[in-house]
Design a protein around this motif. Structure first.
Motif, PDB file in Angstrom:
ATOM      1  N   GLU A 124       0.827  -1.209   0.000  1.00 38.73           N
ATOM      2  CA  GLU A 124       0.000   0.000   0.000  1.00 38.73           C
ATOM      3  C   GLU A 124       0.866   1.267   0.000  1.00 38.73           C
ATOM      4  O   GLU A 124       0.411   2.350  -0.388  1.00 38.73           O
ATOM      5  N   ALA A 125       2.112   1.147   0.449  1.00 34.79           N
ATOM      6  CA  ALA A 125       3.056   2.267   0.455  1.00 34.79           C
ATOM      7  C   ALA A 125       4.163   2.054  -0.556  1.00 34.79           C
ATOM      8  O   ALA A 125       5.231   2.661  -0.453  1.00 34.79           O
ATOM      9  N   ARG A 126       3.933   1.201  -1.538  1.00 30.21           N
ATOM     10  CA  ARG A 126       4.920   0.862  -2.556  1.00 30.21           C
ATOM     11  C   ARG A 126       6.236   0.420  -1.918  1.00 30.21           C
ATOM     12  O   ARG A 126       7.308   0.649  -2.411  1.00 30.21           O
ATOM     13  N   ASN A 127       6.082  -0.259  -0.769  1.00 30.36           N
ATOM     14  CA  ASN A 127       7.220  -0.845  -0.039  1.00 30.36           C
ATOM     15  C   ASN A 127       8.279   0.192   0.322  1.00 30.36           C
ATOM     16  O   ASN A 127       9.484  -0.084   0.283  1.00 30.36           O
ATOM     17  N   ALA A 128       7.816   1.379   0.709  1.00 26.29           N
ATOM     18  CA  ALA A 128       8.731   2.433   1.141  1.00 26.29           C
ATOM     19  C   ALA A 128       9.447   2.012   2.422  1.00 26.29           C
ATOM     20  O   ALA A 128       8.918   1.271   3.249  1.00 26.29           O
ATOM     21  N   LEU A 129      10.654   2.523   2.588  1.00 28.41           N
ATOM     22  CA  LEU A 129      11.500   2.145   3.718  1.00 28.41           C
ATOM     23  C   LEU A 129      11.210   3.033   4.926  1.00 28.41           C
ATOM     24  O   LEU A 129      11.732   4.145   5.031  1.00 28.41           O
ATOM     25  N   SER A 130      10.383   2.551   5.823  1.00 27.25           N
ATOM     26  CA  SER A 130      10.126   3.253   7.072  1.00 27.25           C
ATOM     27  C   SER A 130      11.132   2.794   8.130  1.00 27.25           C
ATOM     28  O   SER A 130      11.908   1.867   7.910  1.00 27.25           O
ATOM     29  N   GLN A 131      11.096   3.450   9.289  1.00 33.37           N
ATOM     30  CA  GLN A 131      11.948   3.028  10.394  1.00 33.37           C
ATOM     31  C   GLN A 131      11.658   1.578  10.763  1.00 33.37           C
ATOM     32  O   GLN A 131      12.576   0.786  11.008  1.00 33.37           O
ATOM     33  N   ALA A 132      10.361   1.216  10.789  1.00 35.08           N
ATOM     34  CA  ALA A 132       9.975  -0.142  11.175  1.00 35.08           C
ATOM     35  C   ALA A 132      10.473  -1.178  10.171  1.00 35.08           C
ATOM     36  O   ALA A 132      10.933  -2.259  10.551  1.00 35.08           O
ATOM     37  N   VAL A 133      10.386  -0.867   8.880  1.00 34.56           N
ATOM     38  CA  VAL A 133      10.878  -1.780   7.849  1.00 34.56           C
ATOM     39  C   VAL A 133      12.386  -1.972   7.991  1.00 34.56           C
ATOM     40  O   VAL A 133      12.897  -3.096   7.952  1.00 34.56           O
ATOM     41  N   ALA A 134      13.096  -0.861   8.167  1.00 34.76           N
ATOM     42  CA  ALA A 134      14.550  -0.936   8.306  1.00 34.76           C
ATOM     43  C   ALA A 134      14.938  -1.743   9.537  1.00 34.76           C
ATOM     44  O   ALA A 134      15.878  -2.548   9.499  1.00 34.76           O
ATOM     45  N   ASP A 135      14.219  -1.556  10.646  1.00 28.61           N
ATOM     46  CA  ASP A 135      14.510  -2.306  11.876  1.00 28.61           C
ATOM     47  C   ASP A 135      14.274  -3.798  11.674  1.00 28.61           C
ATOM     48  O   ASP A 135      15.075  -4.629  12.132  1.00 28.61           O
ATOM     49  N   ASP A 136      13.174  -4.136  10.998  1.00 24.31           N
ATOM     50  CA  ASP A 136      12.880  -5.553  10.741  1.00 24.31           C
ATOM     51  C   ASP A 136      13.952  -6.181   9.859  1.00 24.31           C
ATOM     52  O   ASP A 136      14.421  -7.304  10.122  1.00 24.31           O
ATOM     53  N   LEU A 137      14.340  -5.467   8.818  1.00 23.32           N
ATOM     54  CA  LEU A 137      15.353  -6.010   7.911  1.00 23.32           C
ATOM     55  C   LEU A 137      16.684  -6.168   8.626  1.00 23.32           C
ATOM     56  O   LEU A 137      17.382  -7.180   8.447  1.00 23.32           O
ATOM     57  N   ALA A 138      17.036  -5.209   9.460  1.00 27.80           N
ATOM     58  CA  ALA A 138      18.287  -5.298  10.216  1.00 27.80           C
ATOM     59  C   ALA A 138      18.273  -6.507  11.144  1.00 27.80           C
ATOM     60  O   ALA A 138      19.292  -7.200  11.305  1.00 27.80           O
ATOM     61  N   ALA A 139      17.124  -6.782  11.765  1.00 25.13           N
ATOM     62  CA  ALA A 139      17.018  -7.924  12.677  1.00 25.13           C
ATOM     63  C   ALA A 139      17.206  -9.243  11.937  1.00 25.13           C
ATOM     64  O   ALA A 139      17.879 -10.162  12.425  1.00 25.13           O
ATOM     65  N   VAL A 140      16.629  -9.348  10.740  1.00 23.46           N
ATOM     66  CA  VAL A 140      16.784 -10.572   9.941  1.00 23.46           C
ATOM     67  C   VAL A 140      18.236 -10.724   9.499  1.00 23.46           C
ATOM     68  O   VAL A 140      18.811 -11.815   9.584  1.00 23.46           O
ATOM     69  N   LEU A 141      18.840  -9.640   9.054  1.00 24.98           N
ATOM     70  CA  LEU A 141      20.231  -9.697   8.596  1.00 24.98           C
ATOM     71  C   LEU A 141      21.166 -10.107   9.728  1.00 24.98           C
ATOM     72  O   LEU A 141      22.126 -10.846   9.513  1.00 24.98           O
ATOM     73  N   GLU A 142      20.892  -9.622  10.927  1.00 28.86           N
ATOM     74  CA  GLU A 142      21.729  -9.964  12.073  1.00 28.86           C
ATOM     75  C   GLU A 142      21.662 -11.454  12.386  1.00 28.86           C
ATOM     76  O   GLU A 142      22.650 -12.052  12.823  1.00 28.86           O
ATOM     77  N   ALA A 143      20.504 -12.073  12.143  1.00 26.11           N
ATOM     78  CA  ALA A 143      20.330 -13.492  12.454  1.00 26.11           C
ATOM     79  C   ALA A 143      20.878 -14.419  11.379  1.00 26.11           C
ATOM     80  O   ALA A 143      21.223 -15.573  11.659  1.00 26.11           O
ATOM     81  N   LEU A 144      20.982 -13.935  10.152  1.00 24.73           N
ATOM     82  CA  LEU A 144      21.304 -14.820   9.028  1.00 24.73           C
ATOM     83  C   LEU A 144      22.690 -15.471   9.076  1.00 24.73           C
ATOM     84  O   LEU A 144      22.821 -16.644   8.693  1.00 24.73           O
ATOM     85  N   PRO A 145      23.748 -14.783   9.500  1.00 20.00           N
ATOM     86  CA  PRO A 145      25.061 -15.442   9.484  1.00 20.00           C
ATOM     87  C   PRO A 145      25.126 -16.735  10.291  1.00 20.00           C
ATOM     88  O   PRO A 145      25.938 -17.610   9.975  1.00 20.00           O
ATOM     89  N   SER A 146      24.279 -16.884  11.294  1.00 22.31           N
ATOM     90  CA  SER A 146      24.289 -18.106  12.110  1.00 22.31           C
ATOM     91  C   SER A 146      23.387 -19.193  11.548  1.00 22.31           C
ATOM     92  O   SER A 146      23.338 -20.294  12.093  1.00 22.31           O
ATOM     93  N   GLN A 147      22.682 -18.903  10.449  1.00 22.70           N
ATOM     94  CA  GLN A 147      21.770 -19.881   9.841  1.00 22.70           C
ATOM     95  C   GLN A 147      22.512 -20.645   8.743  1.00 22.70           C
ATOM     96  O   GLN A 147      22.384 -20.344   7.560  1.00 22.70           O
ATOM     97  N   GLY A 148      23.287 -21.641   9.145  1.00 21.26           N
ATOM     98  CA  GLY A 148      24.124 -22.356   8.195  1.00 21.26           C
ATOM     99  C   GLY A 148      23.356 -23.138   7.154  1.00 21.26           C
ATOM    100  O   GLY A 148      23.898 -23.452   6.086  1.00 21.26           O
ATOM    101  N   ASP A 149      22.093 -23.469   7.430  1.00 22.08           N
ATOM    102  CA  ASP A 149      21.311 -24.226   6.457  1.00 22.08           C
ATOM    103  C   ASP A 149      20.647 -23.330   5.417  1.00 22.08           C
ATOM    104  O   ASP A 149      20.006 -23.814   4.491  1.00 22.08           O
ATOM    105  N   ILE A 150      20.785 -22.013   5.571  1.00 22.58           N
ATOM    106  CA  ILE A 150      20.306 -21.083   4.546  1.00 22.58           C
ATOM    107  C   ILE A 150      21.496 -20.668   3.696  1.00 22.58           C
ATOM    108  O   ILE A 150      22.407 -19.994   4.166  1.00 22.58           O
TER     109      ILE A 150
END
Length: 264
Positions: free
Chosen positions: A25-51
């Protein structure tokens, strides 16, 4: 485990994680909340060896319209402290560094539009696929602000001359031009082409060992930080670590025995 997020949709299929911007609905604009969510996923990914592979794309037929202008006006110009604005912008820069540090192969699929910060994120992907009619622009100067955190990655992606033109004039261009400039590696006709090309890329990339891909990305990023003997030593140590590890033993054995290695 991956964190629970509200503004992204995470889809896991075997060795691949697809991260979808999920604010159509917002053409996937980057809000603070979106950036925080993406940062949280990125922080977790290096330890996910099966991904082994990470794909970033947008719901609703649009990759990312750039920064959330409503947030810029109502929050940043509505009484926010200067230090808060500095922190938000710096956090976006650190988010991009988090993308660059991922050990997984990082793929971006673009349709609809990749504007401003969305275009910046595509500049740090390992592989980018775009539809031919996707729209691109570095629009910041037309809003009276500089493209602060994305300027360095745009310049590294396409070179100083073209980067200066696009950063300073905010000229618009399409997916075909994105391919010519070097923003994108592959240009396809439509969304179905994005899916098909992504699968082709994944099938090719699965021939590579996960650890070897991660080490290669470390060496790639070291090129920007080290030079001369320091870079020679860094690369040599990564090579030795790999040569004495299980992946190289399996890879060389598979080659000698004319079979596929275990990770393929």
């Amino acid at each position: 485990m991956l964190p629970e997020v509200e503004n992204l949709l995470l889809e896991r299929e075997e060795d691949t994680l697809s991260i979808w911007f999920n604010r159509p609905e917002a053409r996937n604009a980057l809000s603070q909340a979106v950036a925080d969510d993406l940062a949280a996923v990125l922080e977790a990914l290096p330890s996910q060896g099966d991904i082994r592979f990470v794909i970033l794309r947008g719901k609703g037929g649009v990759f990312c319209a750039g920064g959330d202008l409503k947030m810029f006006k109502t929050v940043f110009q509505g009484g926010a402290e200067r230090s808060d604005i500095v922190r938000f912008n710096a956090d976006f820069g650190r988010l991009m560094k988090g993308v660059q540090a991922l050990p997984q192969l990082f793929i971006v699929l673009i349709e609809g539009a990749a504007m401003a910060g969305g275009l910046g994120l595509s500049c740090i992907a390992d592989v980018v696929v775009t539809t031919v009619d996707a729209k691109y622009a570095l629009t910041e100067v037309t809003l009276g602000i500089p493209p602060a955190q994305i300027t360095p990655v745009v310049m590294k992606r396409i070179g100083a001359s073209e980067a200066r033109r696009l950063l300073l004039t905010a000229a618009r261009f399409d997916g075909r031009e994105a391919g010519r400039l070097g923003f994108a590696h592959f240009v396809v006709e439509d969304g179905a082409g994005l899916d098909s090309k992504a699968e082709e890329i994944l099938n090719q990339a699965r021939k590579g060992a996960p650890g070897a891909i991660a080490l290669t990305k470390e060496i790639i990023h070291a090129v920007d930080k080290l030079d001369g003997d320091d870079l020679v030593q860094f690369a040599a140590e990564r090579f030795a670590d790999s040569m004495l590890g299980d992946e190289a033993k399996e890879g060389l054995a598979a080659f000698a025995e004319k079979r596929q290695p275990s990770w393929s």
